[in-house]
Design an enzyme around this catalytic site. Structure first.
Site, PDB file in Angstrom:
ATOM      1  N   GLU A   1       0.638  -0.644   0.063  1.00 36.02           N
ATOM      2  CA  GLU A   1      -0.188   0.098  -0.157  1.00 36.02           C
ATOM      3  C   GLU A   1       0.878   1.499  -0.319  1.00 36.02           C
ATOM      4  O   GLU A   1       1.767   1.246   1.032  1.00 36.02           O
ATOM      5  CB  GLU A   1      -1.274   0.241   1.005  1.00 36.02           C
ATOM      6  CG  GLU A   1      -2.075   1.181   1.002  1.00 36.02           C
ATOM      7  CD  GLU A   1      -2.693   0.811   2.811  1.00 36.02           C
ATOM      8  OE1 GLU A   1      -2.429   0.330   3.034  1.00 36.02           O
ATOM      9  OE2 GLU A   1      -3.820   2.226   2.184  1.00 36.02           O
TER      10      GLU A   1
ATOM     11  N   ARG B   1       5.600 -12.629   9.548  1.00 36.51           N
ATOM     12  CA  ARG B   1       5.604 -11.341   8.665  1.00 36.51           C
ATOM     13  C   ARG B   1       7.673 -11.366  10.159  1.00 36.51           C
ATOM     14  O   ARG B   1       7.561 -12.287  11.173  1.00 36.51           O
ATOM     15  CB  ARG B   1       5.096 -10.394   9.112  1.00 36.51           C
ATOM     16  CG  ARG B   1       4.661  -9.908  11.028  1.00 36.51           C
ATOM     17  CD  ARG B   1       3.602  -9.122  11.037  1.00 36.51           C
ATOM     18  NE  ARG B   1       3.868  -8.500  10.937  1.00 36.51           N
ATOM     19  CZ  ARG B   1       3.134  -7.393   9.655  1.00 36.51           C
ATOM     20  NH1 ARG B   1       2.572  -8.196   8.905  1.00 36.51           N
ATOM     21  NH2 ARG B   1       3.723  -6.179   8.822  1.00 36.51           N
TER      22      ARG B   1
ATOM     23  N   LYS C   1       4.480   0.857   9.309  1.00 31.12           N
ATOM     24  CA  LYS C   1       5.011   1.636   8.527  1.00 31.12           C
ATOM     25  C   LYS C   1       4.351   2.965   9.994  1.00 31.12           C
ATOM     26  O   LYS C   1       4.838   4.614   9.206  1.00 31.12           O
ATOM     27  CB  LYS C   1       3.814   1.869   7.001  1.00 31.12           C
ATOM     28  CG  LYS C   1       4.704   1.254   6.258  1.00 31.12           C
ATOM     29  CD  LYS C   1       4.098   1.273   4.755  1.00 31.12           C
ATOM     30  CE  LYS C   1       3.365  -0.170   5.119  1.00 31.12           C
ATOM     31  NZ  LYS C   1       2.754   0.363   3.291  1.00 31.12           N
TER      32      LYS C   1
HETATM   33  P1  ATP Z   1       3.466  -2.549   7.941  1.00 29.39           P
HETATM   34  O1  ATP Z   1       2.413  -3.037   8.918  1.00 29.39           O
HETATM   35  O2  ATP Z   1       4.228  -2.394   8.274  1.00 29.39           O
HETATM   36  O3  ATP Z   1       2.122  -1.283   7.728  1.00 29.39           O
HETATM   37  P2  ATP Z   1       1.722  -3.132   5.763  1.00 29.39           P
HETATM   38  O4  ATP Z   1       1.475  -5.108   6.280  1.00 29.39           O
HETATM   39  O5  ATP Z   1       0.484  -2.982   6.299  1.00 29.39           O
HETATM   40  O6  ATP Z   1       2.639  -3.250   7.091  1.00 29.39           O
HETATM   41  P3  ATP Z   1       1.515  -3.420   2.972  1.00 29.39           P
HETATM   42  O7  ATP Z   1       1.773  -1.991   2.319  1.00 29.39           O
HETATM   43  O8  ATP Z   1       0.382  -3.535   3.261  1.00 29.39           O
HETATM   44  O9  ATP Z   1       2.262  -3.132   4.504  1.00 29.39           O
HETATM   45  O10 ATP Z   1       2.678  -4.206   2.647  1.00 29.39           O
HETATM   46  C1  ATP Z   1       3.533  -5.360   1.184  1.00 29.39           C
HETATM   47  C2  ATP Z   1       3.366  -7.116   1.736  1.00 29.39           C
HETATM   48  O11 ATP Z   1       4.444  -5.984   2.544  1.00 29.39           O
HETATM   49  C3  ATP Z   1       2.389  -7.403   2.299  1.00 29.39           C
HETATM   50  O12 ATP Z   1       1.879  -8.499   1.351  1.00 29.39           O
HETATM   51  C4  ATP Z   1       2.903  -7.634   3.868  1.00 29.39           C
HETATM   52  O13 ATP Z   1       2.190  -9.085   4.245  1.00 29.39           O
HETATM   53  C5  ATP Z   1       4.379  -7.925   3.240  1.00 29.39           C
HETATM   54  N1  ATP Z   1       5.139  -6.853   5.122  1.00 29.39           N
HETATM   55  C6  ATP Z   1       4.540  -6.337   5.953  1.00 29.39           C
HETATM   56  N2  ATP Z   1       5.701  -6.211   6.735  1.00 29.39           N
HETATM   57  C7  ATP Z   1       6.076  -6.812   6.862  1.00 29.39           C
HETATM   58  C8  ATP Z   1       6.706  -7.857   7.215  1.00 29.39           C
HETATM   59  N3  ATP Z   1       7.043  -6.672   9.081  1.00 29.39           N
HETATM   60  N4  ATP Z   1       7.499  -9.103   7.284  1.00 29.39           N
HETATM   61  C9  ATP Z   1       6.935  -9.528   6.446  1.00 29.39           C
HETATM   62  N5  ATP Z   1       6.217  -9.521   5.041  1.00 29.39           N
HETATM   63  C10 ATP Z   1       6.042  -8.149   5.463  1.00 29.39           C
HETATM   64 MG    MG Z   2      -1.420  -3.051   5.377  1.00 32.00          MG
END
Ligand code: ATP
Ligand code: MG
Length: 564
Positions: free
Chosen positions: A38, A263, A273
């Protein structure tokens, strides 16, 4: 070599699934993955794990990986993030080719599919407020209640949904919901919201839409439209999978397999984020690319190489259980890479002047120094030696304790690539602070060895005073004082654990002259001090370095202790 040609190698559980699907021809041999960020922040090291997994699998199995911006939420997304995300994925070494997509490009198709579900009696417009909707939802132990709007006619639903789209209703006044089961043990299936009304401008579609799809509805559709075969996501989505499946089955469209993995969490690090954005907005760091940030851009600026990050992602592997990885492992992977690739140079962080009294005034010798003992092809360079030098303040003690082998009055040490020198006198200022050392050198020891076989116990780094380049050096510690930054007293948050000493700026540092030509992001090992990287703040006459990491590999020590 493709991964499936090396059966002896142990595959992780996701690669096992992919290999098996290839064997059985489940997707006619296709492997199409995606990385779906995102665009509401910069990528961090957790994302790197997902990137390496998705792009890695595609590369190993002859497939492809899409970069897809999951930009279905208009309020938090910005073009700046879209740019930085592409830059970071590319820098990590991955290539999506022509497969760059935006979820928002599918808004019309998603809308049409929602109409299709309404027509099939599987979705309805609901007038409950957000609070009422929550209330009706029930709990883990109690079933929910059906919305009074659940049994609207298909015609009325179609009419209202179209008018929602046309902007006739205020934000939050209505939603479109899937008609599934308000008593379902999985709360995600209790008539989840598919669309909400939001009169907000979107970074790509502008004001074209005032209804926006919810994540669970949108994500599977995006995967389906792109023909994804393996939709890999993190464990939090495990109990969303039944909904992912329900939507795609209800529509009867291409149905990828969702697979969840744990994760990445790291000690001394926050990874969401939302929290990283707070650090930036509240000025706890200098920006998203502050070298203390776990963002890809911060790590790049700090001096991480893409190879080190990819190796770390390989070493940690993937599994199904959440855990926290020791940040020392990340630093270990970094050191392994930097040790092989970084040219060695000499720089003095806290200079102490040394005058070699028996060295001819005005004479300069170009001494040969090895660029990288780990890589003979890196060759040698010339380093100037002259009568006035700088050494490190803490390489001298006037009254050395027993185990201090470096320079002291009357003691002889080696200057790296140069000569043996002996300290003959200590010069102090009015306050008694040491400002200069007087030494003599032995001309017979040129290059650093004594022909008579005499030994010294220490070798010091140094720079020639007249030739040295002035530098600023920024030293970093963990951004948080606690292994788990979330561990706080009642009523406080993770910012309470910020480390006030995470940045130390040293000015007046002296570096060997070859560093005058160093370019931003170039990496070096400062002999005996650690790995350093040229900061983009560097300007003519002002070289700025970030200390990437010290030389001492604490991870190797931890492992040794574990092995005993
Ligand atoms: P955050 O929790 O940091 O805001 P998010 O999951 O909301 O992360 P996205 O932009 O939706 O962020 O993530 C893009 C991809 O990265 C998704 O497929 C998510 O599963 C993966 N991802 C995000 N954080 C991690 C992590 N700590 N370890 C592994 N994969 C991750
Ligand atoms: Mg997200």
């Amino acid at each position: 070599m493709a991964r499936n040609e090396t059966p002896a190698e142990k595959l992780d559980f996701i690669r096992q699934i992919v290999a098996e699907d290839r064997r059985t021809g489940k997707w006619d041999g296709r492997v199409i993955t995606r990385f779906p960020p995102e665009p509401n922040g910069y990528l961090h090291i957790g994302h790197a794990k997902s990137i390496c997994l998705n792009f890695g699998i595609a590369a190993e199995f002859g497939g492809r990986c899409h970069l897809r911006f999951d930009d279905t939420n208009p309020t938090k997304e910005e073009a700046e993030y879209v740019e930085s995300i592409q830059q970071d994925v590319r820098w990590l070494g991955w290539d999506w080719g022509e497969h760059l997509y935006f979820g928002s490009d599918y808004f019309q198709q998603m809308y049409d599919w929602a109409v299709q579900l309404i027509q099939a009696g599987k979705a309805y417009v609901c007038d409950l407020t957000a609070e009422q909707t929550r209330d009706y939802r029930g709990t883990l132990t109690e079933p929910g209640r059906e919305s009074p709007w659940r049994h609207r006619s298909i015609e009325e639903n179609l009419d209202l949904f179209e008018r929602m789209k046309n902007g006739e209703f205020p934000d939050g006044s209505r939603t479109l919901r899937a008609k599934i089961d308000m008593a379902h043990p999985n709360l995600n299936l209790r008539d989840p919201v598919m669309y909400r009304i939001l009169h907000a401008a979107h970074h790509r579609t502008g004001d074209a839409w005032c209804i926006y799809p919810m994540y669970d509805w949108a994500h599977g559709l995006e995967d389906s439209i792109e023909g994804i075969t393996h939709s890999i996501c993190t464990l939090e989505f495990e109990n969303h999978r039944p909904l992912y499946d329900w939507f795609l089955d209800a529509l009867g469209v291409h149905h990828p397999q969702q697979i969840e993995f744990a994760r990445l969490n790291l000690t001394y690090t926050v990874m969401s984020k939302r929290k990283l954005l707070r650090l930036v907005q509240e000025g706890h760091v200098r920006g998203w690319d502050d070298p203390r940030m776990p963002t890809i851009s911060g790590m790049r600026r700090r001096g991480y190489s893409p190879e080190a990050i990819r190796e770390f992602c390989r070493v940690i592997g993937v599994n199904k259980f959440n855990s926290t990885v020791d940040v020392q492992l990340l630093e270990h992977c970094l050191r392994q890479d930097l040790n092989k690739t970084s040219p060695r140079v000499m720089a003095v962080l806290r200079p102490l002047k040394v005058v070699i009294e028996n060295y001819p005034d005005g004479q300069v010798e170009e001494l040969e120094a090895v660029n990288n003992p780990e890589d003979p092809s890196a060759g040698t360079r010339k380093v100037p030696f002259s009568r006035e030098l700088y050494i490190e303040q803490d390489d001298f003690m006037e009254e050395p304790p027993k185990k201090f082998y470096r320079l002291a009055p009357g003691r002889e040490v080696r200057l790296r690539y140069a000569y043996f020198v002996t300290c003959t006198d200590v010069v102090k200022d009015a306050d008694g602070r040491i400002v200069e050392l007087r030494c003599t050198y032995d001309p017979a020891t040129r290059g650093g060895d004594a022909p008579d076989g005499r030994k010294v116990k220490a070798t010091l780094h140094w720079v020639s005073a007249e030739h040295a380049v002035d530098a600023e050096v920024r030293l970093y510690e963990h951004l948080f004082t606690k292994e788990n930054p979330e561990e706080v007293e009642e009523g406080r948050d993770f910012t309470a654990n910020l480390n006030p000493d995470s940045l130390q700026v040293l000015t007046g540092c002296k570096a060997e002259p070859s560093l005058a030509r160093a370019k931003p992001l170039e990496r070096f090992q400062f002999e005996r001090l650690g790995y350093f990287c040229v900061d983009p703040d560097t300007a003519p006459g002002r070289v700025v370095f970030n200390r990437t990491v010290t030389l001492r590999d604490t991870w190797a020590k931890v492992r040794q202790k574990d092995d005993q």
